[in-house]
Scaffold this motif. Structure first.
Motif, short mmCIF file in Angstrom:
data_model
loop_
_atom_site.label_atom_id
_atom_site.label_comp_id
_atom_site.label_asym_id
_atom_site.label_seq_id
_atom_site.Cartn_x
_atom_site.Cartn_y
_atom_site.Cartn_z
N GLN A 179 0.94 -1.27 0.05
CA GLN A 179 0.00 0.14 -0.08
C GLN A 179 0.89 1.11 0.01
O GLN A 179 0.52 2.22 -0.54
N HIS A 195 -4.51 5.88 -6.48
CA HIS A 195 -5.44 6.27 -5.45
C HIS A 195 -6.50 5.26 -5.28
O HIS A 195 -6.68 4.63 -4.13
N HIS A 198 -4.72 1.93 -3.79
CA HIS A 198 -4.23 2.28 -2.57
C HIS A 198 -5.30 2.02 -1.62
O HIS A 198 -5.24 1.37 -0.63
N LYS A 199 -6.67 2.39 -1.99
CA LYS A 199 -7.77 2.55 -1.19
C LYS A 199 -8.09 0.89 -0.83
O LYS A 199 -8.59 0.57 0.33
N GLY A 203 -7.41 -0.49 2.86
CA GLY A 203 -8.62 -0.70 3.08
C GLY A 203 -9.39 -1.94 3.33
O GLY A 203 -9.43 -2.58 4.22
N SER A 209 -7.09 3.22 6.75
CA SER A 209 -7.72 4.65 6.04
C SER A 209 -6.48 5.20 5.26
O SER A 209 -5.29 5.42 5.60
N ALA A 210 -6.87 5.43 3.85
CA ALA A 210 -5.90 5.81 2.80
C ALA A 210 -5.73 7.24 3.20
O ALA A 210 -4.63 7.80 3.14
N ASN A 211 -6.77 8.01 3.42
CA ASN A 211 -6.47 9.48 3.65
C ASN A 211 -5.79 9.41 5.15
O ASN A 211 -4.65 10.72 5.20
N ASN A 214 -2.28 8.91 4.01
CA ASN A 214 -1.68 10.24 3.18
C ASN A 214 -1.20 11.24 3.98
O ASN A 214 -0.22 11.95 3.96
N PHE A 292 -14.51 10.53 6.49
CA PHE A 292 -13.75 9.72 5.39
C PHE A 292 -14.59 8.38 5.41
O PHE A 292 -14.09 7.53 5.54
N ASP A 295 -13.28 5.58 3.06
CA ASP A 295 -12.20 4.73 3.71
C ASP A 295 -12.86 3.89 4.90
O ASP A 295 -12.36 2.56 4.95
N TRP A 298 -14.25 0.72 3.07
CA TRP A 298 -13.15 -0.16 2.76
C TRP A 298 -12.74 -0.78 4.20
O TRP A 298 -12.52 -2.12 3.92
#
Length: 442
Positions: A179, A195, A198-199, A203, A209-211, A214, A292, A295, A298
């Motif tokens: 990831q 993106h 990645h999620k 996830g 959580s991707a956010n 990041n 989010f 996220d 996921w």
């Protein structure tokens, strides 16, 4: 000079380009409510736009009042596309007599580093190998399937469960490294594709959580080992790091814990609790607080898949215990690998160095081998990764000689060590810090 440009480009790009600013004036705009930055001699007011920045407002705020050219190139795989977001923010450019670099940085070093980056681009070192990442993803899925087959065929005995936990731990850790690749946009040419995958990986395969990742991780990359800017060195008063923080704590008579024993309680707190406790609380609270919801969906899909798979064998409590144990083991793996490159290095307040010097001062490499590459997710090439975060990791070894040569030319220390010594150095850094504290009331 140029006071009319402070509204963030409202008067238009053509007019903004006629205004010029000195570094002295630009450096005043480095506050939460007033942020300017410079990219390729152009001055941008990002005050209002920072909260819409996909990488989070903090990472862009950390570059306020500075030349952000190298950071901008490091994080964006398609700078031309990103320029459309910058155009409305343009308020002018550096005055003709102003140097391109702020704070007396070595302009020749900066130019040579940019030439090195161009050379890496010409060598296609930013182009990913689809087969590498396909096989990497495949070996993670194979371990997930193997774990299920083991419990299906051999039952839930202690030996089987222990082996199964090790397999799941390996799968989770390797999914964490994967990831990381997509989060840094180093696999696909299009940011959107990176993106999306990645999620899915962070996830659905890891329940995170991707956010959250990041917004946290890009700060670390922008300002590694810088207090108040790199979240990875915010130890919540549990540990003191570097040479200056113990002195500061001593002068202020801050003693939340017995820091002269931090190299001992390190084993009880940091490796076992980072992922199963601290990260889990942070991830869940961040997804809810910042809404989010994608996220969160996921992450829920991960837990649904996990419990549907293992409740029939272990029941609810047993499955939860197994998951906690896997997180516990993964946390040890993650902490030792991620901290060996940074904790023993320089940790201090902002010094406003150039990109190359700031990244190399905060990172070190681990000797290359097939095992080290796999075990660390190629974070044994931490220097190259920090200099070129969007470069696919299978190309780090190719750019390494160029980086070492440039560091040697300018006397920038390039540190590389064996894996075992890197682990020992983490504890050595924890022991070394309190030794200065006898002067400061510990």
């Amino acid at each position: 000079m140029g006071k009319g440009g402070e509204k963030g480009g409202e008067s238009g790009e053509a007019e903004a380009q006629t205004r010029s600013y000195t570094w002295e004036e630009i450096q005043k705009h480095n506050r939460r409510t007033d942020k300017w930055l410079v990219i390729e001699r152009k001055v941008y007011n990002v005050t209002q736009w920072a909260h819409r920045h996909p990488g989070g407002h903090r990472v862009i705020s950390h570059c306020a009042g500075e030349d952000a050219t190298d950071a901008f190139k490091a994080f964006h795989i398609n700078p031309t596309l990103v320029q459309k977001f910058l155009k409305p923010l343009l308020i002018g450019e550096l005055a003709p007599g102003e140097p391109s670099q702020d704070r007396d940085k070595n302009s020749q070093l900066v130019e040579d580093f940019r030439t090195l980056r161009k050379t890496a681009e010409d060598m296609n070192l930013f182009r990913a190998n689809p087969l590498f990442f396909s096989l990497y993803f495949g070996h993670i899925i194979a371990m997930e399937v193997l774990a299920w087959l083991m419990v299906s065929y051999f039952g839930t005995g202690w030996i089987t469960t222990l082996i199964l936990a090790c397999v799941l731990t390996t799968s989770q850790t390797q999914a964490g490294w994967l990831q990381h690749d997509f989060g840094h946009l180093s696999v696909f040419k299009k940011s959107s594709w990176n993106h999306i995958v990645h999620k899915f990986i962070i996830g659905h395969l890891k329940g995170a959580s991707a956010n959250w990742w990041n917004h946290r991780h890009f700060q670390h990359h922008a300002k590694p080992n810088i207090f108040k800017k790199d979240p990875d060195v915010n130890m919540l008063h549990i540990f003191v790091l570097g040479d200056t923080q113990p002195v500061e704590y001593g002068k202020k008579k801050l003693k939340y814990l017995p820091y002269n024993h931090q190299h001992e309680y390190f084993f009880l707190i940091f490796p076992p609790l980072l992922i199963p406790v601290y990260f889990q609380i942070q991830i869940i609270s961040t997804m809810i607080r910042h809404r989010f919801w994608a996220d969160l969906a996921w992450a829920i899909s991960y837990y649904m898949r996990y419990f549907i798979t293992y409740i029939p064998f272990y029941g609810v409590l047993g499955s939860l215990s197994l998951l906690t144990f896997v997180r516990f083991l993964e946390s040890h793996w993650f902490v030792w690998v991620t901290q060996m490159n940074h904790i023993p290095m320089e940790i201090d307040c902002e010094k406003h160095r150039d990109w190359l010097s700031s990244q190399v001062a905060a990172t070190c490499n681990i000797e290359q081998s097939f095992f080290n590459d796999w075990f660390t997710g190629h974070l044994n090439f931490q220097i190259e990764h920090h200099l070129f975060p969007t470069m696919p990791r299978h190309n780090f070894w190719k750019v390494k000689p160029l980086v070492k040569s440039l560091c040697a030319k300018y006397g920038v220390q390039y540190e590389e060590k064996p894996l075992g010594k890197a682990f020992v150095d983490i504890i050595g850094a924890a022991i070394k810090v309190p030794n200065t504290s006898h002067l400061d009331g510990y």
